[in-house]
Design a protein around this motif. Structure first.
Motif, PDB file in Angstrom:
ATOM      1  N   ARG A  15      20.411  -7.702-119.295  1.00  0.00           N
ATOM      2  CA  ARG A  15      19.506  -7.253-120.367  1.00  0.00           C
ATOM      3  C   ARG A  15      18.204  -6.731-119.774  1.00  0.00           C
ATOM      4  O   ARG A  15      17.644  -5.740-120.249  1.00  0.00           O
ATOM      5  N   LEU A  16      17.703  -7.399-118.752  1.00  0.00           N
ATOM      6  CA  LEU A  16      16.480  -6.955-118.085  1.00  0.00           C
ATOM      7  C   LEU A  16      16.678  -5.577-117.463  1.00  0.00           C
ATOM      8  O   LEU A  16      15.826  -4.692-117.595  1.00  0.00           O
ATOM      9  N   VAL A  17      17.807  -5.385-116.786  1.00  0.00           N
ATOM     10  CA  VAL A  17      18.095  -4.081-116.167  1.00  0.00           C
ATOM     11  C   VAL A  17      18.138  -2.991-117.239  1.00  0.00           C
ATOM     12  O   VAL A  17      17.572  -1.909-117.061  1.00  0.00           O
ATOM     13  N   GLU A  18      18.775  -3.270-118.365  1.00  0.00           N
ATOM     14  CA  GLU A  18      18.839  -2.289-119.451  1.00  0.00           C
ATOM     15  C   GLU A  18      17.448  -1.983-119.999  1.00  0.00           C
ATOM     16  O   GLU A  18      17.128  -0.834-120.289  1.00  0.00           O
ATOM     17  N   ALA A  19      16.617  -3.006-120.143  1.00  0.00           N
ATOM     18  CA  ALA A  19      15.249  -2.788-120.620  1.00  0.00           C
ATOM     19  C   ALA A  19      14.470  -1.921-119.630  1.00  0.00           C
ATOM     20  O   ALA A  19      13.720  -1.024-120.039  1.00  0.00           O
ATOM     21  N   MET A  20      14.645  -2.175-118.348  1.00  0.00           N
ATOM     22  CA  MET A  20      13.961  -1.369-117.331  1.00  0.00           C
ATOM     23  C   MET A  20      14.452   0.078-117.361  1.00  0.00           C
ATOM     24  O   MET A  20      13.661   1.007-117.213  1.00  0.00           O
ATOM     25  N   LYS A  21      15.746   0.254-117.571  1.00  0.00           N
ATOM     26  CA  LYS A  21      16.294   1.603-117.685  1.00  0.00           C
ATOM     27  C   LYS A  21      15.675   2.328-118.868  1.00  0.00           C
ATOM     28  O   LYS A  21      15.366   3.517-118.788  1.00  0.00           O
ATOM     29  N   SER A  22      15.494   1.617-119.977  1.00  0.00           N
ATOM     30  CA  SER A  22      14.921   2.259-121.160  1.00  0.00           C
ATOM     31  C   SER A  22      13.483   2.694-120.915  1.00  0.00           C
ATOM     32  O   SER A  22      12.983   3.593-121.587  1.00  0.00           O
ATOM     33  N   LEU A  23      12.824   2.075-119.942  1.00  0.00           N
ATOM     34  CA  LEU A  23      11.476   2.483-119.559  1.00  0.00           C
ATOM     35  C   LEU A  23      11.476   3.546-118.475  1.00  0.00           C
ATOM     36  O   LEU A  23      10.421   4.015-118.058  1.00  0.00           O
ATOM     37  N   GLY A  24      12.670   3.900-118.002  1.00  0.00           N
ATOM     38  CA  GLY A  24      12.771   4.902-116.952  1.00  0.00           C
ATOM     39  C   GLY A  24      12.569   4.342-115.551  1.00  0.00           C
ATOM     40  O   GLY A  24      12.455   5.089-114.597  1.00  0.00           O
ATOM     41  N   ILE A  25      12.524   3.026-115.422  1.00  0.00           N
ATOM     42  CA  ILE A  25      12.274   2.417-114.124  1.00  0.00           C
ATOM     43  C   ILE A  25      13.531   2.390-113.261  1.00  0.00           C
ATOM     44  O   ILE A  25      13.467   2.626-112.066  1.00  0.00           O
ATOM     45  N   LEU A  85      25.115 -19.574-114.278  1.00  0.00           N
ATOM     46  CA  LEU A  85      25.382 -18.252-113.718  1.00  0.00           C
ATOM     47  C   LEU A  85      25.688 -17.250-114.822  1.00  0.00           C
ATOM     48  O   LEU A  85      25.151 -16.147-114.833  1.00  0.00           O
ATOM     49  N   ALA A  86      26.527 -17.633-115.763  1.00  0.00           N
ATOM     50  CA  ALA A  86      26.880 -16.729-116.865  1.00  0.00           C
ATOM     51  C   ALA A  86      25.646 -16.380-117.697  1.00  0.00           C
ATOM     52  O   ALA A  86      25.413 -15.208-118.011  1.00  0.00           O
ATOM     53  N   GLY A  87      24.840 -17.376-118.031  1.00  0.00           N
ATOM     54  CA  GLY A  87      23.635 -17.130-118.825  1.00  0.00           C
ATOM     55  C   GLY A  87      22.615 -16.283-118.088  1.00  0.00           C
ATOM     56  O   GLY A  87      22.034 -15.350-118.657  1.00  0.00           O
TER      57      GLY A  87
END
Length: 115
Positions: A96-106, A87-89
């Motif tokens: 990290r995925l959410v942050e990457a998507m945010k950086s793409l404007g998604i 769960l922690a991992g």
């Protein structure tokens, strides 16, 4: 709206592990909590949930116990130490995925401004 099958494959087990982090639950409780706490987005039927639970149990991420005390037996599930680590991992990867998507404007809300 429900998630597409491929997205649910990743999100479903993580959501179940997260719910079990708070304490043991039986299957129907998980079905209800997934629906209620996700606003219906992670809603799944028992025919989807139980195979997922069996898979998580086979991997040693959760354990079950049967309670015979009520009017009918209930199988309760809880996290193992291995499940807590998973769960922690997975949570860290998801963030990290959410942050990457945010950086793409998604993941950012779209504003309706004039161009």
């Amino acid at each position: 709206m429900k998630l597409e099958r491929e997205l649910m494959r990743g999100a479903g087990p993580l959501a179940v592990l997260k719910l079990l982090e708070a304490g043991e639950r039986y299957g129907y409780e998980l079905v209800q909590a997934l629906d209620r706490q996700s606003g219906g987005l992670l809603a799944m039927g028992q025919s989807t949930l139980y195979p997922m639970l069996y898979n998580l149990e086979a991997k040693g991420l959760i354990v079950s116990r049967t309670d015979e005390a009520g009017p009918r037996p209930r199988k309760y599930y809880s996290l193992t130490g291995r499940g807590k680590k998973k769960l922690a991992g997975d949570t860290a990867q998801w963030l990290r995925l959410v942050e990457a998507m945010k950086s793409l404007g998604i993941a950012e809300p779209q504003t309706g401004g004039a161009a």
